[in-house]
Design an enzyme around this catalytic site. Sequence first.
Site, PDB file in Angstrom:
ATOM      1  N   GLU A 284      92.508  32.750  51.607  1.00 58.64           N
ATOM      2  CA  GLU A 284      92.521  33.283  52.967  1.00 58.64           C
ATOM      3  C   GLU A 284      92.200  32.132  53.905  1.00 58.64           C
ATOM      4  O   GLU A 284      91.359  31.282  53.596  1.00 58.64           O
ATOM      5  CB  GLU A 284      91.490  34.395  53.119  1.00 58.64           C
ATOM      6  CG  GLU A 284      91.328  34.931  54.542  1.00 58.64           C
ATOM      7  CD  GLU A 284      90.293  36.049  54.630  1.00 58.64           C
ATOM      8  OE1 GLU A 284      90.180  36.822  53.655  1.00 58.64           O
ATOM      9  OE2 GLU A 284      89.597  36.138  55.669  1.00 58.64           O
TER      10      GLU A 284
ATOM     11  N   GLU B 295      87.543  34.004  63.960  1.00 62.26           N
ATOM     12  CA  GLU B 295      86.828  35.272  63.865  1.00 62.26           C
ATOM     13  C   GLU B 295      85.691  35.254  64.878  1.00 62.26           C
ATOM     14  O   GLU B 295      85.125  34.202  65.183  1.00 62.26           O
ATOM     15  CB  GLU B 295      86.252  35.486  62.464  1.00 62.26           C
ATOM     16  CG  GLU B 295      87.281  35.812  61.408  1.00 62.26           C
ATOM     17  CD  GLU B 295      86.632  36.144  60.081  1.00 62.26           C
ATOM     18  OE1 GLU B 295      86.551  37.332  59.735  1.00 62.26           O
ATOM     19  OE2 GLU B 295      86.196  35.192  59.390  1.00 62.26           O
TER      20      GLU B 295
END
Length: 269
Positions: free
Chosen positions: A145, A150
């Site tokens: 990933e 974020e």
Amino acid sequence: MLSAATPGTGITAEAPAPKPRYSFRKLTWSDEFNYTGRPDSTKWRYEVGGDGWGNKEQQYYTNHRPENARVEGGYLLVEARREALMPGNAYTSARLVSRGPGGSQTYGRFEVRARLPAGRGTWPAIWMLPDENTYGNKSWPDNGEIDIMEHVGYDANVVHATTHCKTYFFRLNNQKTGTTLLPDATTAFHTYAVEWTPETITAEVDGQLYFATRNEGTGWEAWPWNKPFHLLLNVAVGGEWGGLKGIDEAAFPQRLEVDYVRFYALKKE
């Protein structure tokens, strides 16, 4: 290959190969959101559901619902709303995945200009997953990933870039990650980008580098990033990280606003 004598030994050794140099000038895929209505179905698909998504998240991701994903005023709006549309989920949102020709790519520069939602309990993400799971147990995190951006609402204006894989991921608390403070992340647009090569993955905001991880050369367990990945855009609500300090119900609705998404090809110089 050049060679050189090792001082004091009389032994001739190969000089180390120069590090590759890359450029990222060729645009291969983009959405400028210069239209109105639903996100372009030739470029985006929806992932749908409300089962917690492995993180105990509280939103239900809807399908082709303009209240949660729409294009207007030149921006893609991914909106989380406080509404019990589906049993067991107190919020709705959207999770968009790049698709179609060029919507996934191995290596390159991946760039998104966006303004982030605010509010305790929000958890927006701009990130990447592999098209196919071929390594290990053929699931996450073995196949990797890449988190371009974020942000969790309770820690306002701190943005994170991270990579996860079998050897390094958050449940082992050894993920490779970087953070940077953007005082206006929720009120102004910034350009979030990752440059991914066979040797490194780096992340930047507005051209300022703040994260780098290097291929150790130890195999797929530590470096599964050698196959096509696609992009995801979503706003989660709550969850093990986003909901760590609860959810401010009065803060909703909240939007991730995206000005553009652009993929560039890697070229070896």
